[in-house]
Each structure stands twice: as structure tokens, then as C-alpha cells.
Design an enzyme around this catalytic site. Structure first.
Site, PDB file in Angstrom:
ATOM      1  N   SER A 110      59.739  46.089  85.758  1.00  0.00           N
ATOM      2  CA  SER A 110      58.398  46.413  86.260  1.00  0.00           C
ATOM      3  C   SER A 110      57.317  45.783  85.381  1.00  0.00           C
ATOM      4  CB  SER A 110      58.191  47.929  86.343  1.00  0.00           C
ATOM      5  OG  SER A 110      57.136  48.235  87.230  1.00  0.00           O
ATOM      6  N   SER A 168      53.039  50.971  90.401  1.00  0.00           N
ATOM      7  CA  SER A 168      53.874  49.768  90.445  1.00  0.00           C
ATOM      8  C   SER A 168      54.597  49.560  91.768  1.00  0.00           C
ATOM      9  CB  SER A 168      54.889  49.795  89.301  1.00  0.00           C
ATOM     10  OG  SER A 168      54.266  49.437  88.084  1.00  0.00           O
ATOM     11  N   LYS A 204      54.067  46.302  93.354  1.00  0.00           N
ATOM     12  CA  LYS A 204      54.894  45.124  93.077  1.00  0.00           C
ATOM     13  C   LYS A 204      55.854  44.789  94.207  1.00  0.00           C
ATOM     14  CE  LYS A 204      54.671  45.431  88.011  1.00  0.00           C
ATOM     15  NZ  LYS A 204      54.145  46.754  87.653  1.00  0.00           N
ATOM     16  N   LYS A 238      62.145  50.872  94.184  1.00  0.00           N
ATOM     17  CA  LYS A 238      61.092  50.658  93.202  1.00  0.00           C
ATOM     18  C   LYS A 238      60.467  51.972  92.755  1.00  0.00           C
ATOM     19  CE  LYS A 238      58.676  47.857  90.668  1.00  0.00           C
ATOM     20  NZ  LYS A 238      58.580  48.914  89.622  1.00  0.00           N
TER      21      LYS A 238
END
Length: 399
Positions: free
Chosen positions: A137, A77, A80, A239
Site C-alpha cells: 500500500s 487506500s 489505490k 485491498k
């Protein structure tokens, strides 16, 4: 491991301007990296239980420690970050607005993996989707935003890779906006640091989302997976990522003025270890190195004489704070060099670049910043320009 004098490779591309990106201050410049490393004694980083890691002083791009930073890995992720980057740019370009209500494609509703639980037939604002993307997320949020920006996922992925190339992410290839595992979808600690630094610098107005500890949508409360936010008030992002192929990953940002730190940990064996190893790197970086603010952004460094202008001199300075780090107790190794070609002729407009400020460690260049005119210097009338031409010619005769 690199010495503190080394600078993140490709940093000169981090904040380059393009036709579709917002104008930004001049980036740190990669210069004399090998020389800088040779003139300093490396400080050993702690042993880190992860496949790859990187510690960067975010303001200057100085690399404090690294391991396997060019190793291609599943970014999970962390992908992202690029999805958000392109959405932030669409907001900047006025292609989207935060309050705009967007449709929920069925493709997004059916997304696998982590979700924010959007529903078809229930429009949702761009801001809600961003929070779902960043805090929760949500893969469903990532797909919905990709379609809103580019019309379809395939075109969005093309834009992701185009922007990665522009930023200098040479070892990155994106195949989707979510980070779900696909063969050929990869990045590196080095490239992800480039992306994170560019995101923070180009779109600071949106980084607040990364500091939010939880978000509620559709009456479902989900906490931010970055557990450092709950234990360290100086951590404000950025993140997390996890898949079986990627392991446990975390990019963390820390704001302890005058310093701003970024750590990248990829492939830790567990959720607890990605937090523990990130914390270990953060505390080591603030103990082993000290930062100094050399110049304050927006304030004059000196007066610059201007010829052929209605004014005799103007103040010059830098747009942003100039900060450098050195081994703790060795701050005297940091110096600066101001390079302004003379004579400077009017007219000049406030914001014009008039020279360079070099930051050096043990005599080797760490990075450079543009020196700008802080006030305008209008052009002089013809008679004064003629007089100044004669004076400058006379001065040149005796050089």
C-alpha cells in the site's frame, strides 16, 4: 438491506466497453430490481460494527446485504484500486510493460504515509511498483505509477475521475492517487464495489498480486494488511485502507467455486474489527445463500438453426459460467429464459451475439448474459439463399 434478487445498482455500466478499455463479455443487466425484492423474503444479515458495508455475489452482481452503501466517505487506500486499474489499462494498451524500468520522481520519494521505500536515482520496474502499491500500500509507489502513466499527478487524477464516471461511480471524486485525506476526496461502498468488480473482470491476469501475503523491496519485508489472507485460503484479495477520517476499511474477495463473493466494509472502529466483521459477512453469505452453476461458459446450450448459410445449425452458448444464488434450500426459485430472435440468417461469425439468456429468481429478472455463436455459419451461395427466401416467405404466410 436488499433481498438476494436485487442487483448492484449501475451494474450495467461495470464492464462497458470504451475506446481505451479492453473488450469484455456483456455485463449483468439491472432489471426488475424492485420486483425481485418484492418476491423474496429478506434474510437478515448479522449486525456489523462499521459505518457502511455491502455483500455482492461477484459473478451475477446480486446484492445479498447492504447498509449505508451510498454514504460518501473517505476511501483511504481503497483509492489505490483505481490507481491500479489505470495502470493495468496502461499495460493492456502497451503503454507500459511489467518489466519496464521507471525512474523514481523525487515527489514519490517524499510521499507521506505508508511507503515501499523507493529511492531517487534507482530505477524500478512497473511490476515492483505494482507490488508495492497493492501489497505494501505504498503511497510512493502510487505517485510513481501515476506519473509514469499520465506524466503528472494532476492529469492522472483527471483520468481517475473520468474512468469513475464511465464505470457509473456517481458518488465518487478522487483528488489524489494515494488515498491520503483531502476535503472533497470521497467514495461510497456501492461505488467501490463497482470498481472492484470491474477490476476483477477486466484485468483478471493481474489480480494475483492481491493474494500475495508479503513483499520485499529494498531489503524491507512488509506483510499484506489484509489479514484474511492468512486465515482463510479461499480469500484472494483485495485491498485495505485506513486513515483517521476513514476508519478501518477492507474490500475482500472470496473464491469458493462455483461462487465468488465480494464484501466491502468501511469505517470499522479497529483493525481487528474490520477483519472480524468481514469474516462475519463472508460466513453468513455462504450459509444463508446457495449458488448454482446454471450453464458453463464456452459450452453449447443448444443448436441454433441458421438459414441462408452453408450449414444448417450451429451451437450457441455463453462466454462465462452463468451462476445465481438463492436462499439456502430454495434453489427451485431460480430459472432461466433463452431469447433468440428467429429466423437467424447467415453469415454468422463465431462470437457474434445471437440472443440473450435471462436469469430469473421467483420469476423476476436478476441479470442477463449474451448468447453467442460458438461456430461460424458462412453465407450460402446465391441459389441457396434464394431457395431459403422462398421457404421463409412460405412459412410466414401460415403464421
Amino acid at each position: 438491506m436488499l433481498a438476494a434478487g436485487a442487483t448492484l445498482a449501475a451494474a450495467s455500466l461495470l464492464f462497458a466497453q470504451s475506446a481505451v478499455m479492453p473488450a469484455t463479455p456483456a455485463p449483468p443487466t439491472v432489471a426488475a430490481v424492485a420486483a425481485a425484492a418484492a418476491t423474496s423474503v429478506p434474510i437478515a444479515a448479522p449486525a456489523i460494527n462499521a459505518a457502511a458495508y455491502l455483500v455482492v455475489e461477484a459473478t451475477s452482481g446480486q446484492v445479498l446485504a447492504e447498509s449505508n452503501t451510498k454514504l460518501r466517505r473517505d476511501p483511504a487506500s481503497l483509492t489505490k484500486l483505481m490507481t491500479a486499474y489505470l495502470v493495468f489499462d496502461a499495460l493492456h494498451q502497451k503503454q507500459l510493460s511489467l518489466g519496464q524500468r521507471l525512474p523514481v520522481p523525487e515527489r514519490a520519494w517524499k510521499a507521506e504515509g505508508s511507503r515501499m521505500f523507493i529511492e531517487p536515482g534507482v530505477p524500478i520496474t512497473t511490476e515492483d511498483l505494482l507490488r508495492g502499491l497493492i501489497i505494501q500500500s505504498g503511497n510512493d509507489a502510487a505517485i510513481a505509477l501515476a506519473i509514469a502513466v499520465a506524466g503528472n499527478e494532476s492529469e492522472f487524477v483527471v483520468r481517475m475521475n473520468r474512468e469513475a464516471k464511465r464505470l457509473g461511480m456517481a458518488d465518487t471524486q478522487f483528488l489524489n492517487p494515494t488515498g491520503l485525506t483531502q476535503q472533497g476526496h470521497y467514495s461510497t461502498a456501492h461505488d467501490l464495489a463497482i470498481l472492484a468488480l470491474a477490476l476483477m473482470r477486466n484485468f483478471p491476469q493481474y489480480t494475483k498480486f492481491y493474494a500475495e501475503k508479503s513483499y520485499t523491496y529494498n531489503r524491507i519485508v512488509q506483510e499484506n494488511r489484509n489479514r484474511l489472507l492468512f486465515s482463510d485460503p479461499t480469500v484472494d484479495g483485495l485491498k485495505t485502507g485506513h486513515t483517521e477520517a476513514a476508519g478501518w476499511c477492507l474490500i475482500a474477495t472470496v473464491n469458493r467455486p462455483p461462487r465468488r463473493l465480494l464484501t466491502v466494509v468501511l469505517g470499522a472502529p479497529s483493525e481487528a474489527l474490520r477483519i472480524a466483521e468481514s469474516r462475519k459477512l463472508i460466513e453468513w453469505a455462504f450459509t444463508a445463500y446457495e449458488g448454482r452453476k446454471l450453464f458453463e461458459g464456452g459450452k453449447a446450450i443448444q443448436q441454433l438453426a441458421v438459414w441462408k448459410s452453408t450449414v444448417d445449425a450451429i451451437p450457441v452458448g455463453v462466454r462465462e459460467d452463468v451462476i445465481a444464488v438463492s436462499d439456502t434450500g430454495k434453489g427451485s426459485s431460480i430459472s432461466t429464459e433463452l431469447i433468440i430472435p428467429e429466423p437467424r440468417l447467415g453469415p454468422l461469425v463465431a462470437g457474434d451475439t445471437v440472443g440473450k439468456l435471462r436469469v430469473l429468481r421467483a420469476g423476476s429478472v436478476i441479470y442477463e448474459r449474451d448468447v453467442i455463436a460458438m461456430e461460424s455459419a458462412p453465407g450460402a451461395p446465391l441459389w441457396k439463399r434464394a431457395v431459403h427466401s422462398v421457404v421463409l416467405w412460405w412459412k410466414g404466410m401460415f403464421k
